[in-house]
Structures are given as C-alpha cells and as structure tokens.
Design a protein around this motif. Sequence first.
Motif, PDB file in Angstrom:
ATOM      1  N   LYS A  94       0.821  -1.208   0.000  1.00  0.00           N
ATOM      2  CA  LYS A  94       0.000   0.000   0.000  1.00  0.00           C
ATOM      3  C   LYS A  94       0.859   1.265   0.000  1.00  0.00           C
ATOM      4  CE  LYS A  94      -3.677  -2.473   0.102  1.00  0.00           C
ATOM      5  NZ  LYS A  94      -4.408  -2.685  -1.180  1.00  0.00           N
TER       6      LYS A  94
ATOM      7  N   TYR B   5       0.839   3.276   6.137  1.00  0.00           N
ATOM      8  CA  TYR B   5      -0.277   2.361   5.892  1.00  0.00           C
ATOM      9  C   TYR B   5      -1.557   2.855   6.569  1.00  0.00           C
ATOM     10  CZ  TYR B   5      -3.047  -1.953   5.934  1.00  0.00           C
ATOM     11  OH  TYR B   5      -4.046  -2.883   5.786  1.00  0.00           O
TER      12      TYR B   5
ATOM     13  N   TRP C 165      -2.952   5.565   4.579  1.00  0.00           N
ATOM     14  CA  TRP C 165      -3.615   5.013   3.380  1.00  0.00           C
ATOM     15  C   TRP C 165      -4.999   4.481   3.738  1.00  0.00           C
ATOM     16  CZ3 TRP C 165      -5.762   0.370   2.099  1.00  0.00           C
ATOM     17  CH2 TRP C 165      -6.048   0.154   0.743  1.00  0.00           C
TER      18      TRP C 165
END
Length: 256
Positions: free
Chosen positions: A26, A65, A68
């Motif tokens: 990601k 992450y 995200w």
Amino acid sequence: MGEYDSAPGVMRYDRDVRIATIPAVKAGWINKTKTGQWSVTDKGRKALEKYSDPEEMGRDLRKIYNEWRRKHKKPKSPTPAVDEGISEQEVEHAAIALEEARESAWLEIQDYLHRLDPYDFQKLVAALLRGMGYHVDWVAPPGPDRGIDIIAHQDPLGVSGPRIKVQVKRQASRVDVKDMRGFIAVLGEGDIGVFVSIGGFTREAENEVRRLENRRVMLVDIERLVELWIEYYKTIPEEYRRLLPLIPVYFLDARD
C-alpha cells in the motif's frame, strides 16, 4: 508454524508473510503481480537506503499504511450492524485469500499452456483472433511454417485493412533478436506482425521492434495472451474454448 486449523493446507508462515507485506504494498514499496511475482519498487529502494534502523522503518511504514487506510476508508453505514460486520483482520485475510487464489490459478494456467501440444497452441491463438473479430484465412499445418503460422484479415474477403501475420512460439525460452529479425523479414509492406511467445522476449528482441519504422509488430507474451483470452472468452467460438477452458471464481470483496 504449521497449518491453520480452519484452513487445512494453508501454511501459517506463508500467510503471515503475505499479511506482513500489505503495508509495504500500500505504501508503494513492493509491487505484486497477479502472476505471483513480487518486486521492490524504486520507492521501496529509496526507503531501504533511507532507513538504517529496521524498527524505525517499520514504525514509519505503519504510519504510511494507517494514512492510506484513513484515506480509503468507506463512509460509515447508517446501519451500525453493517459497520461491525467485518474486522480489519478479516479484511486482510480475505485479501490474502484472493492473492493466493490468483497466484495458484495462474501457475495452473501457465503449466497447462507449457504442456499444450504446439499445434493446439497455434489453434488457440487463431481462435483468440476469431474471438477478437478477425477473420482467420490460414493456419499453418503441422511441419515447417517458413516463419508464419497464421494469416488473418479484418474482413472476410481481406480487402480492407492490413494483413495480419502471426508467428507462434510455445517454447519456454525467450525469443531472441535473431528470431525476431527472421520474423520481421517475412512481413510485407503494410503487413502487421503479431509475435506470440510463451517464454517472452529478450530485451534485444524488444528493442529491435521499437526501432522499426516501416513495420508494425505486436509482441504478446503468456501474461498478455491469457488476459486477452479472458477478455474475449465469451466471443471465442465454443468449440475452441476447450483449448483453454476457464471458469470464473468469486471471492468476498472485503476491501476498504
């Protein structure tokens, strides 16, 4: 580190590694293809150069992450029970299950094509062209083909559009520049060449095609071939689908 009780045959180590790579994917540090190839991206290489402390790297990766996930988080449902229906762990396991299934399916398809009779593989490519709407005028019989395996046109009479000449290689090794030059040599003015090779092409062969000025040559490796077969599967004549029979499989879409 054995198997999961709820999923016999699935090794804990393999799945744990896959789950651990999710943040790096990601973050754009690792790229995973549907064919099971994992590679470090340019962004990932820069991260490796930046961090000397693996713990610091892990903390920053987790921050990236989480950011995200925040950006891609679905809006809450007006029905609370819907939001509580699936946990983050379940989302990760669903994503990994899909990844494993894709890789397993790809390996089976790849192995099948490598074992396919060379002439059947040639017929498979001709069937794909028919499914794409082209009119196949000629398929080389078994034996020497003098560099051309299939000839096709855009209309039944071959009076409109360029002639399409196809060379098919069901070999594990990559097509080299010598074979590529031999194929280019049999293309006439206005012809379009399509080179299909299970083993792919060397960089020199690809560069040879890029340098062409008066010829058009399309390169199709095994991955592109399967993509096209799936895309046009419904329009491929039914009697030819048996050459590479496929069925769709559905998985839970538990993505954020």
